[in-house]
Write a protein that holds these residues in place. Structure first.
Motif, PDB file in Angstrom:
ATOM      1  N   MET A   1      37.902  33.529  45.356  1.00 29.13           N
ATOM      2  CA  MET A   1      39.262  33.515  45.829  1.00 29.13           C
ATOM      3  C   MET A   1      40.245  33.729  44.678  1.00 29.13           C
ATOM      4  N   ALA A   2      39.936  33.152  43.524  1.00 28.63           N
ATOM      5  CA  ALA A   2      40.836  33.306  42.375  1.00 28.63           C
ATOM      6  C   ALA A   2      40.946  34.767  41.981  1.00 28.63           C
TER       7      ALA A   2
ATOM      8  N   GLY B   1      44.135  39.820  41.964  1.00 32.30           N
ATOM      9  CA  GLY B   1      44.345  41.211  42.333  1.00 32.30           C
ATOM     10  C   GLY B   1      45.685  41.466  42.999  1.00 32.30           C
ATOM     11  N   GLU B   2      46.243  40.439  43.602  1.00 29.70           N
ATOM     12  CA  GLU B   2      47.533  40.548  44.285  1.00 29.70           C
ATOM     13  C   GLU B   2      48.584  39.649  43.645  1.00 29.70           C
TER      14      GLU B   2
ATOM     15  N   ALA C   1      52.349  40.659  43.761  1.00 31.45           N
ATOM     16  CA  ALA C   1      52.909  40.601  45.115  1.00 31.45           C
ATOM     17  C   ALA C   1      53.182  39.148  45.514  1.00 31.45           C
ATOM     18  N   PHE C   2      52.249  38.249  45.194  1.00 33.80           N
ATOM     19  CA  PHE C   2      52.476  36.837  45.478  1.00 33.80           C
ATOM     20  C   PHE C   2      53.665  36.309  44.692  1.00 33.80           C
ATOM     21  N   ALA C   3      53.748  36.678  43.428  1.00 37.11           N
ATOM     22  CA  ALA C   3      54.858  36.219  42.589  1.00 37.11           C
ATOM     23  C   ALA C   3      56.194  36.702  43.139  1.00 37.11           C
TER      24      ALA C   3
ATOM     25  N   ASN D   1      53.960  32.196  36.786  1.00 35.40           N
ATOM     26  CA  ASN D   1      53.267  31.019  36.268  1.00 35.40           C
ATOM     27  C   ASN D   1      52.636  30.214  37.403  1.00 35.40           C
ATOM     28  N   GLU D   2      53.337  30.112  38.519  1.00 38.56           N
ATOM     29  CA  GLU D   2      52.793  29.391  39.666  1.00 38.56           C
ATOM     30  C   GLU D   2      51.533  30.073  40.199  1.00 38.56           C
ATOM     31  N   VAL D   3      51.545  31.383  40.244  1.00 42.18           N
ATOM     32  CA  VAL D   3      50.362  32.126  40.704  1.00 42.18           C
ATOM     33  C   VAL D   3      49.208  31.919  39.719  1.00 42.18           C
TER      34      VAL D   3
END
Length: 74
Positions: free
Chosen positions: A1-2, A7-8, A11-13, A29-31
């Motif tokens: 999962m990490a 890989g994304e 986009a998450f950030a 940093n959170e991602v």
């Protein structure tokens, strides 16, 4: 999962930044922290062999019992 999260990551950030009002640096940093948490959790699942880690129960409300880990190094 990490690895999937990595890989994304951008986009998450961007989503975190847009939805939560954080700077893009804070969101990245959170991602990264989420990736580390997933990796550490996966490693722990492989290395723990039925150990029970005690934790303190703090009563807040009858229907909620948050827990906090006890410092095992003390």
């Amino acid at each position: 999962m990490a690895d999937q999260l990595a890989g994304e990551a951008e986009a998450f950030a961007e989503t975190i930044s847009n939805e939560m009002g954080k700077t893009i640096r804070e969101a990245r940093n959170e991602v990264r922290r989420a990736q580390n948490t997933l990796r550490l959790s996966g490693d722990a699942a492989v290395t723990l062999h039925g150990e029970i880690i005690p934790c303190a129960i703090v009563a807040v409300a009858p229907d909620k019992q948050p827990t906090s880990p006890i410092n095992r190094s003390a």
